[in-house]
Design an enzyme around this catalytic site. Structure first.
Site, PDB file in Angstrom:
ATOM      1  N   GLN B 129      79.241  67.801 111.521  1.00  0.00           N
ATOM      2  CA  GLN B 129      78.260  66.726 111.650  1.00  0.00           C
ATOM      3  C   GLN B 129      78.499  65.924 112.929  1.00  0.00           C
ATOM      4  OE1 GLN B 129      79.093  63.234 109.391  1.00  0.00           O
ATOM      5  NE2 GLN B 129      76.986  62.955 108.714  1.00  0.00           N
ATOM      6  N   GLY B 130      77.517  65.862 113.795  1.00  0.00           N
ATOM      7  CA  GLY B 130      77.660  65.107 115.032  1.00  0.00           C
ATOM      8  C   GLY B 130      76.888  63.801 114.995  1.00  0.00           C
ATOM      9  N   TYR B 131      77.475  62.807 114.381  1.00  0.00           N
ATOM     10  CA  TYR B 131      76.838  61.480 114.321  1.00  0.00           C
ATOM     11  C   TYR B 131      77.579  60.503 115.248  1.00  0.00           C
ATOM     12  CZ  TYR B 131      73.751  62.404 110.225  1.00  0.00           C
ATOM     13  OH  TYR B 131      72.788  62.860 109.368  1.00  0.00           O
ATOM     14  N   SER B 132      78.845  60.201 114.911  1.00  0.00           N
ATOM     15  CA  SER B 132      79.581  59.175 115.663  1.00  0.00           C
ATOM     16  C   SER B 132      79.821  59.567 117.110  1.00  0.00           C
ATOM     17  CB  SER B 132      80.958  58.928 115.023  1.00  0.00           C
ATOM     18  OG  SER B 132      80.812  58.361 113.770  1.00  0.00           O
ATOM     19  N   SER B 164      84.358  66.285 111.908  1.00  0.00           N
ATOM     20  CA  SER B 164      85.280  66.943 110.970  1.00  0.00           C
ATOM     21  C   SER B 164      85.142  68.454 111.043  1.00  0.00           C
ATOM     22  CB  SER B 164      84.999  66.500 109.531  1.00  0.00           C
ATOM     23  OG  SER B 164      85.090  65.114 109.449  1.00  0.00           O
ATOM     24  N   GLU B 247      69.557  62.146  97.514  1.00  0.00           N
ATOM     25  CA  GLU B 247      70.635  62.962  96.993  1.00  0.00           C
ATOM     26  C   GLU B 247      70.647  62.907  95.470  1.00  0.00           C
ATOM     27  OE1 GLU B 247      74.520  61.671  97.834  1.00  0.00           O
ATOM     28  OE2 GLU B 247      75.383  63.657  97.587  1.00  0.00           O
ATOM     29  N   GLU B 385      83.380  47.438 105.191  1.00  0.00           N
ATOM     30  CA  GLU B 385      82.668  46.201 105.572  1.00  0.00           C
ATOM     31  C   GLU B 385      81.157  46.464 105.699  1.00  0.00           C
ATOM     32  OE1 GLU B 385      85.547  47.282 106.965  1.00  0.00           O
ATOM     33  OE2 GLU B 385      86.691  45.806 105.819  1.00  0.00           O
TER      34      GLU B 385
END
Lengths: 364, 398
Positions: B129-132, B164, B247, B385
Site C-alpha cells: 500500500q502506497g499511502y504515506s 509494508s 468494510e 490521536e
C-alpha cells in the site's frame, strides 16, 4: 410479554421519568421526604414496572436480564432515587428463588405493598458472607450491619444466616424490638439505615429456606443486582457524556467554545470509548441471560462487567467534572450528583478491590 | 451429504471450520502464528497458509462468491477468524484481500476485477500500500507524489514510505496527485503500479527488532498505463476512504487479543508457578480480560449492525484505537513476565521452520519483539490521536 407491550411499558417509563420525575424533587438530602419517594415507588409499581422485573413463573411478565438492564439504565440516566434495587431486585430475586414460603411475601412485594431489604454479612467489604448463628441457642447475639440502603422504611428484613453451618434465609419484621435502625441520609440522596441486631429471638424469625440451595439463590440475587447496578451506571455515564458534550459546545473561553480545544475533544473521546465499551459489554452479556441458571453460568462475565464499569465510570465522572470546570463541583448541577451515585455503585458489594479478589478467588 | 457452510447452524459451522483448520495447519504454520511479533507473521508461512486456504476456497471469507469469496455473513466471518486465531493459524496480510479487493469490487473496471481479483486470492500478486510519504503521514491529504498524464500513460515521480512488505511485493496501489488543487478531495487519484516497472526502487527499512517489514519506494519517471487508475481521475480520495465505510464484517481485534491473553495466562500459570511477578500480574490480566470482553461485544455488535449505519466509518476508529492500545498493554505484561530473559536477542527462536532444540526459556519468545513492533500500532493506520479526533468530530460532533 411481546415486544409491542414492552415498547409500551418503556414509553410509560420514559414519559413518567421525563415529566413527573426530577432528581431535585426527590433527593432526600434536599427538601423531599421519604414519604414522597415511597409514594412514587408505589405508583410506579402500579404502572407495572415491578412485575416487569419478574418472570411469568412467579406471576410477573418479564424478568430477563435485558429487562432489568433497560429499566435500570433509565433509572441511571434520570438519577432516580428509589428502593427498587434493594427491594425488587435483591430481595425479589431471593424470594422468587425460594418459591414456596416466599411466594406470599413476593406477591406483596410485586404489588408494591411492602418493601424489603437483605442483610448478609456484617463485613463492610463482603456480600455473600452470612451472619453466623445458632437458632436454638441465640444467646446475646449482636450484629452491626453498618449502612444498609433504605433500611429505615422497609417493612421486612431478609437475613442471610449460617445456622449451625447450614445456610438459612430468615424473614423478620423491621420493627421488631431487637432491630434498631439509625436513620441517616445517603450521599446519593437516598435513605440509609445503620442497622444493628441485638438479641434476636427464635420465635420472631420465620425460616423461609435452608439447605444447600440457599447459597445459589443468594448468589443469583447478587448477580442480578450487579446487572442492575451496571445498567444504572451505564445510564449515568451516558447522561454525563451527553451533558458534557452539550456544555462544552456552549461554554466559551478565549473567544471560542471550549469544545474546539483538542485536549477536551480527546477527553470526551475517551469518555465515549469508556461509555460505549461499558454499554456494549452490558448489552451483550445481558442479552445472553434469561434464566436464573444463566446467571450462574455467566458469573465470571458479570463480575468482569462490574469491574469494567467501575473502572470506566471513574474516567467518565472525573472527566465530566473536569470539562465543566468549577460549576460541576456545586450542588446545583446534576454532574456532581451522578458522580456521587457512581461512587456508591463502585462500593456496592465491597468495592473494586473486593470485586477483583472475588473474580480471582471464586470465578477462576 | 456435504454441509453447506453458508446456511448450516453456527455450531456446525464452527465445528467444520475447526476440523478444517486443525487438519491443515502444520506445526510450523502454528509456530508461525504463535511467534508472530506484529500484524505480519513469517512471510513464507503466511503464503503457505494462504495457498492452503485458497485451494479450499477460503482465502477471502468476506468476499462475495462471484469473486471467489465465501459470501458468509458477518457472524460466520467472525467465527472463522476466532477459530483461526485460537489454533494459531498465520494471519494473512490485509493489503490485498482486505483492502484492495473490496476497492476493486466497488470502483474497479470489469477488466481490473477479472484480471486482478483471482491473482490476489492465489497469491500470484502480492500487493503493498502506497499511502504515506515522508512529509505526509497523519496529514495524508498533503501527499506530493505526482502522476502526470502523458498520452496513454501517467508519469509518476515521488516516494512512498512505511510501505509494508514492499520487498516481498510485485505490485503497489498508490495515492498520487493528479491535479494542482490543494484540496485532496479533487486532486488525488488511486493508481495501481507494477513494482518491476523501470524507475521504481524499493529500499528496505530495518526495524528496531532487526527485521524488515517496512520499505521506502521511490518513483523516478515511472510510466504507468492509464487503465491502471481505479475510479475516476482526481477521485482517489473517495476511493481510498470508502474502504472503511464499506468494510463488511468489521474489524475483529478481539480475536487476536483473546488468543494473546490466553497465551500469556498459559505462560504465567504453567511456567511461572508461584512467581511473584506472575502473582502481581493476575489483577492486571483480569483488568485486560474485562476490556477484551467488552471489545468482543462491541465488535460483534458492529459486525451485526446494518451496513447503512453512518457511524460505521467512525466506529472503526473506535475499535482500532481500543484494539491497538489493549495489545500494547498485553505486550507490557508479557514483557514483565519474561524477567531477565528479555535480554536475549531472539533469532532462530522466532523462526517457525527452525528444527532443533528449543529451551524452556524460549517460551513466549516473541514478547520483546512484539512489544517494540507494536509501539507502531498506535501510529500506523491513523495515530491514536487522529482516531480520537475522528471520534470527537464524527460521533460527538464537536
Amino acid at each position: 410479554m411481546n415486544s409491542e407491550e414492552r415498547d409500551l411499558l418503556f414509553e410509560s417509563v420514559n414519559k413518567y421519568l421525563t415529566h413527573s420525575y426530577n432528581y431535585f424533587d426527590f433527593r432526600l438530602d434536599g427538601r423531599a421526604s421519604s414519604e414522597s419517594v415511597m409514594k412514587m415507588y408505589k405508583e410506579t409499581c402500579d404502572l407495572g414496572w415491578s412485575a416487569f422485573l419478574f418472570s411469568e413463573e412467579v406471576g410477573g411478565f418479564g424478568g430477563a436480564a435485558v429487562d432489568i438492564a433497560d429499566l435500570f439504565h433509565k433509572f441511571g440516566s434520570h438519577r432516580v432515587v428509589t428502593p427498587y434495587l434493594e427491594s425488587q431486585i435483591t430481595a425479589g430475586a431471593i424470594l422468587s428463588g425460594i418459591g414456596g414460603k416466599g411466594s406470599a411475601v413476593l406477591g406483596e412485594l410485586m404489588a408494591g405493598n411492602i418493601t424489603l431489604c437483605v442483610l448478609g454479612s456484617s463485613d463492610r467489604y463482603s456480600d455473600s458472607g452470612a451472619i453466623v448463628l445458632d437458632l436454638d441457642n441465640l444467646g446475646d447475639l449482636v450484629c452491626d450491619y453498618g449502612a444498609v440502603p433504605w433500611a429505615p422504611v422497609v417493612d421486612k428484613l431478609l437475613l442471610f444466616a449460617s445456622n449451625k453451618g447450614e445456610n438459612t434465609l430468615l424473614l423478620v419484621d423491621r420493627q421488631s424490638s431487637f432491630v434498631s435502625v439509625e436513620r441517616r441520609i445517603g450521599v446519593d440522596g437516598s435513605l440509609v439505615g445503620r442497622v444493628t441486631i441485638n438479641g434476636l429471638r427464635r420465635e420472631s424469625c420465620e425460616i423461609l429456606a435452608e439447605g444447600s440451595a440457599v447459597s445459589d439463590i443468594v448468589k443469583i440475587a447478587s448477580l442480578k443486582t450487579s446487572i442492575a447496578l451496571c445498567a444504572e451506571a451505564v445510564g449515568a455515564m451516558e447522561s454525563l457524556l451527553r451533558q458534557t458534550v452539550e456544555y462544552t459546545k456552549t461554554r466559551k473561553q478565549f473567544g471560542q467554545p471550549i469544545s474546539s480545544f483538542q485536549v477536551l475533544q480527546h477527553m470526551m473521546a475517551n469518555m465515549f470509548i469508556a461509555q460505549t465499551t461499558s454499554s456494549e459489554m452490558l448489552k451483550g452479556i445481558a442479552s445472553e441471560i434469561s434464566t436464573d441458571s444463566d446467571y450462574l453460568a455467566y458469573e465470571r462475565e458479570i463480575m468482569l462487567l462490574k469491574h469494567k464499569i467501575n473502572k470506566e465510570s471513574k474516567l467518565v465522572r472525573h472527566s465530566a467534572v473536569q470539562c465543566h470546570g468549577g460549576i460541576a463541583t456545586t450542588d446545583e448541577l446534576m454532574i456532581g450528583h451522578y458522580l456521587k451515585r457512581l461512587v456508591v455503585i463502585d462500593n456496592y458489594f465491597g468495592g473494586p478491590h473486593v470485586d477483583m479478589n472475588r473474580i480471582n478467588r471464586e470465578a477462576a | 451429504m456435504k454441509i453447506d457452510l453458508s446456511t448450516c447452524d453456527l455450531s456446525t459451522f464452527r465445528a467444520q471450520i475447526e476440523s478444517f483448520v486443525s487438519g491443515n495447519l502444520s506445526s510450523s504454520l502454528q509456530q508461525a502464528g504463535r511467534l508472530s511479533t506484529s500484524v505480519f507473521c513469517d512471510f513464507r508461512a503466511m503464503m503457505e497458509w494462504q495457498k492452503i486456504l485458497h485451494s479450499n476456497g477460503m482465502a477471502a471469507p468476506s468476499w462475495p462468491i462471484e469473486f471467489g469469496g465465501c459470501g458468509w455473513d458477518p457472524e460466520r466471518i467472525l467465527v472463522f477468524r476466532e477459530v483461526c486465531a485460537s489454533l494459531d493459524a498465520p494471519q494473512l496480510t490485509s493489503m490485498g484481500i482486505q483492502m484492495l479487493g473490496p476497492i476493486l469490487m466497488s470502483y474497479g473496471t470489469d477488466a481490473q476485477k477479472s484480471e486482478l481479483l483471482p491473482r490476489i486470492l492465489s497469491g500470484e500478486d502480492f500487493w503493498c500500500q502506497g499511502y504515506s510519504e515522508p512529509s505526509a503521514g497523519s496529514d495524508l491529504g498533503s501527499l506530493s507524489t505526482k502522476a502526470e498524464r502523458k498520452g496513454d500513460f501517467y508519469v509518476v515521480n515521488g516516494s512512498k514510505i512505511w510501505t509494508s512488505l514492499a520487498h516481498h511485493s510485485n505490485k503497489i496501489f498508490c495515492l498520487v496527485r493528479t491535479a494542482k488543487e490543494r484540496s485532496p478531495k479533487n486532486s488525488i487519484s488511486f493508481l495501481l503500479i507494477d513494482l518491476d516497472t523501470p524507475g521504481v526502487e524499493v529500499r528496505p527499512i530495518v526495524s528496531l527488532d532487526g527485521a524488515v517489514e517496512q520499505c521506502e519506494v521511490f518513483f523516478t519517471d515511472v510510466k504507468v498505463p492509464v487503465q491502471n487508475i481505479v475510479g475516476e481521475e482526481n477521485d482517489g480520495w473517495k476511493v481510498a476512504l470508502s474502504l472503511l465505510e464499506h468494510e463488511r464484517g468489521g474489524a475483529s481485534y478481539y480475536v487476536g487479543l483473546q488468543r494473546k491473553l490466553e497465551l500469556i495466562k498459559e505462560f504465567s500459570e504453567s511456567y511461572l508457578v508461584g512467581n511473584i511477578v506472575a502473582e502481581r500480574c493476575k489483577d492486571e490480566l483480569l483488568d485486560i480480560e474485562a476490556d477484551v470482553l467488552s471489545l468482543t461485544y462491541l465488535e460483534r455488535g458492529i459486525a451485526k449492525s446494518s451496513e447503512g449505519d453512518s457511524r460505521i466509518g467512525a466506529l472503526s476508529s473506535l475499535t482500532k484505537l481500543i484494539g491497538t492500545e489493549l495489545g500494547q498493554k498485553l505486550d507490557e505484561i508479557s514483557l514483565s513476565l519474561r524477567g531477565r530473559d528479555v535480554l536475549v536477542v531472539m533469532e532462530h527462536e522466532l523462526d517457525p521452520y527452525y528444527i532443533g532444540e528449543r529451551l524452556e526459556c524460549d517460551k513466549d519468545a516473541a514478547a520483546f519483539n512484539s512489544y517494540i513492533n507494536n509501539r507502531a500500532s498506535t501510529i500506523y493506520g491513523g495515530t491514536a490521536e487522529i482516531q480520537r479526533n475522528i471520534i470527537a468530530k464524527k460521533i460527538l460532533m464537536l
